[in-house]
Design an enzyme around this catalytic site. Structure first.
Site, PDB file in Angstrom:
ATOM      1  N   GLU A 235      -3.191  -1.144  -0.510  1.00 27.00           N
ATOM      2  CA  GLU A 235      -2.329  -1.098  -0.819  1.00 27.00           C
ATOM      3  C   GLU A 235      -2.340  -0.038  -1.722  1.00 27.00           C
ATOM      4  O   GLU A 235      -2.751   0.108  -3.534  1.00 27.00           O
ATOM      5  CB  GLU A 235      -1.415  -2.261  -1.989  1.00 27.00           C
ATOM      6  CG  GLU A 235      -0.994  -3.710  -0.733  1.00 27.00           C
ATOM      7  CD  GLU A 235       0.039  -3.260   0.715  1.00 27.00           C
ATOM      8  OE1 GLU A 235       0.785  -2.464   0.635  1.00 27.00           O
ATOM      9  OE2 GLU A 235       0.359  -4.044   1.219  1.00 27.00           O
ATOM     10  N   CYS A 269       3.572   2.927  -7.469  1.00 31.73           N
ATOM     11  CA  CYS A 269       3.263   3.599  -6.465  1.00 31.73           C
ATOM     12  C   CYS A 269       4.185   3.923  -5.559  1.00 31.73           C
ATOM     13  O   CYS A 269       3.702   4.683  -4.977  1.00 31.73           O
ATOM     14  CB  CYS A 269       2.351   2.858  -5.980  1.00 31.73           C
ATOM     15  SG  CYS A 269       3.087   0.667  -5.358  1.00 31.73           S
TER      16      CYS A 269
END
Length: 494
Positions: A235, A269
């Site tokens: 991720e 993110c």
């Protein structure tokens, strides 16, 4: 208990001495969990539910301690921010998983081939726990990546070893303590240590390894895992773009974009890095952003609701991006209503900044920003935005503000991104029934919900033959004769 974040002096939030953990200790913990998994390779439904319930109890019971620890690590991070971005989202994932786990654990029927299906043959998929899962989590949202991933990992019947970030020592140490109170080491264990420990952790022969962090470090983690042929889920991040179409209300777009960009001071993110705005609306949109921020954050430096940058290294990094843009001729706009000095203050708070039409040689367009900066780029044609996005590495998230279904379909079908939110920012992450993950440079593999359960399960194909020995009764065994020759020729056809 923190009603709102107390501004903590920088010196009191500096990371404590973090030492490497010997590889022998890491291997001992891995072997301990491996033995436990070998003894009970398929935990029953009740066991898995109890483990999920313990996670829920931990987060709810110790929410004030967790909020205080996160605030100490950041220097200023409101308990409201931690409750919503870390605790609430984690609890939603755990509860979502609990409600659906019984269905997910069922044997999945598949079609058996003709003509064997006519004589009782069956095809099935059995989802089995992989074993011991390594979880490496980041500093920016230090609680949610642990527990949202535990929702998937524990639901699938696995055991977990967790390496949290060394940049949030108070939070990491608290979670190590709490998890050891709620779980045996054979079930879930937290290992705190420095970057050297993280490197050693990534080299362990896990049954699966998931890493959340930067693309650069993710590549190193994948290389380490490759030595053991350990499957990985990455991720990562990247530069997530936004397009505001010319049919969309600028007030609503500015509201949602500024709220999302200010969340955790942009240290997320899936925070947007750059936004395409219709050329004729650029100046109006800048003014609307100013108005929104002035209402949300009348002040910055003394505002307990505005999150600090995590540490001096990242504070200097963001400041360097802004200085680079200014030195190369970009218009850089601070959205701080007070326009107060921030570069030399002790709180490590950087106001939201807009960088207008930056050039490609500027750091703000080359690096993932991971901070309170948003680049605005004017455009004339929607297709130019698509071309620009497709000329860059695939982003983790893509955002569009448009009410036109044709425009929405055009962007969905002609771009590649980990996920997409339309007419809002980042909300897709909170949808547990949607898989979350990157593509290309922004990551690989998916977590959350049914897809997360499958990520941490081995899908074992099982074929059960029917009552008859079909090859024998149909003359398909040696010695081959005319009957089989005719049959085989009949099967090989268009």
């Amino acid at each position: 208990m923190l009603a709102s974040a107390e501004v903590v002096p920088i010196e009191s939030k500096s990371p404590q001495s973090v030492y490497p953990v010997p590889t022998e200790k890491l291997m001992a913990l891995l072997n301990k969990q491996r033995l436990a998994h070998s003894a009970i390779p398929y935990p029953d439904y009740e066991t898995r539910i109890k483990r999920l319930d313990r996670c829920i109890d931990l987060l709810v019971t110790h929410q004030d301690e967790i909020c205080e620890a996160v605030n100490r690590d950041f220097g200023c991070r409101s308990a409201h921010v931690t409750r919503m971005s870390d605790l609430f989202v984690s609890l939603q994932s755990l509860k979502f998983t609990k409600k659906r786990l019984k269905q997910w654990m069922k044997v999945e029927r598949r079609s058996a081939p003709f003509p064997m299906n006519l004589i009782g043959a069956r095809s099935e998929i059995h989802y089995q726990p992989k074993g011991v899962i390594g979880i490496m989590t980041p500093w920016n949202v230090p609680v949610n990546p642990i527990f949202s991933q535990l929702a998937d990992v524990l639901a699938a019947g696995n055991r977990a070893m967790i390496k949290p970030s060394e940049f949030t020592p108070h939070t990491s140490e608290l979670l190590e303590k709490l998890i050891s109170e709620y779980f045996f080491d054979e079930e879930v264990v937290v290992i705190n240590g420095d970057a050297e420990t993280g490197a050693a952790f990534s080299q362990l022969p896990f049954d699966h390894l998931i890493f959340t962090g930067s693309t650069a470090v993710g590549a190193k983690v994948m290389a380490s895992a490759a030595a053991n042929l350990t499957p990985v889920t990455l991720e990562l991040g990247g530069k997530s773009p936004v397009i505001i179409a010319d049919d969309y209300d600028l007030d609503d777009a500015a509201d949602k974009l500024m709220v999302a960009k200010a969340m955790n001071a942009g240290q997320i993110c899936i925070s947007p890095d750059f936004c395409f705005v219709p050329e004729a609306s650029l100046n109006v949109f800048v003014d609307k952003c100013r108005q929104v921020v002035s209402k949300l954050y009348p002040t910055v430096q003394d505002n307990p609701d505005f999150v600090s940058v995590i540490n001096e290294r990242h504070f200097d990094r963001i400041n360097r991006y802004l200085d680079d843009a200014k030195s190369k001729g970009a218009q850089v706009i601070s959205l701080d209503p007070t326009q107060s000095e921030w570069a030399h203050t002790s709180g490590q708070k950087i106001p939201l900044h807009l960088v207008i039409n930056p050039s490609e040689d500027m750091l703000v367009m080359q690096e993932e920003l991971f901070g309170p900066i948003l680049c605005l780029r004017s455009y004339k044609a929607f297709d130019d935005c698509i071309a620009d996005i497709n000329n860059r590495p695939n982003p983790l998230a893509l955002y569009l503000f448009s009410n036109s279904k044709a425009v929405q379909r055009k962007l969905i079908n002609n771009t590649m991104a980990g996920a997409m939110t339309i007419n809002d920012i980042a909300v897709h992450y909170a949808c547990d029934d949607l898989p979350f993950g990157g593509v290309g440079k922004s990551g690989m593999g998916q977590i959350h919900g049914w897809e997360g359960f499958k990520t941490f399960s081995h899908a074992k194909s099982v074929f059960k033959q029917g009552l008859l020995n079909l090859p024998k009764v149909s003359g398909m065994l040696p010695p081959y004769g005319d009957k089989f020759d005719k049959l085989s020729r009949g099967l090989v056809k268009k």
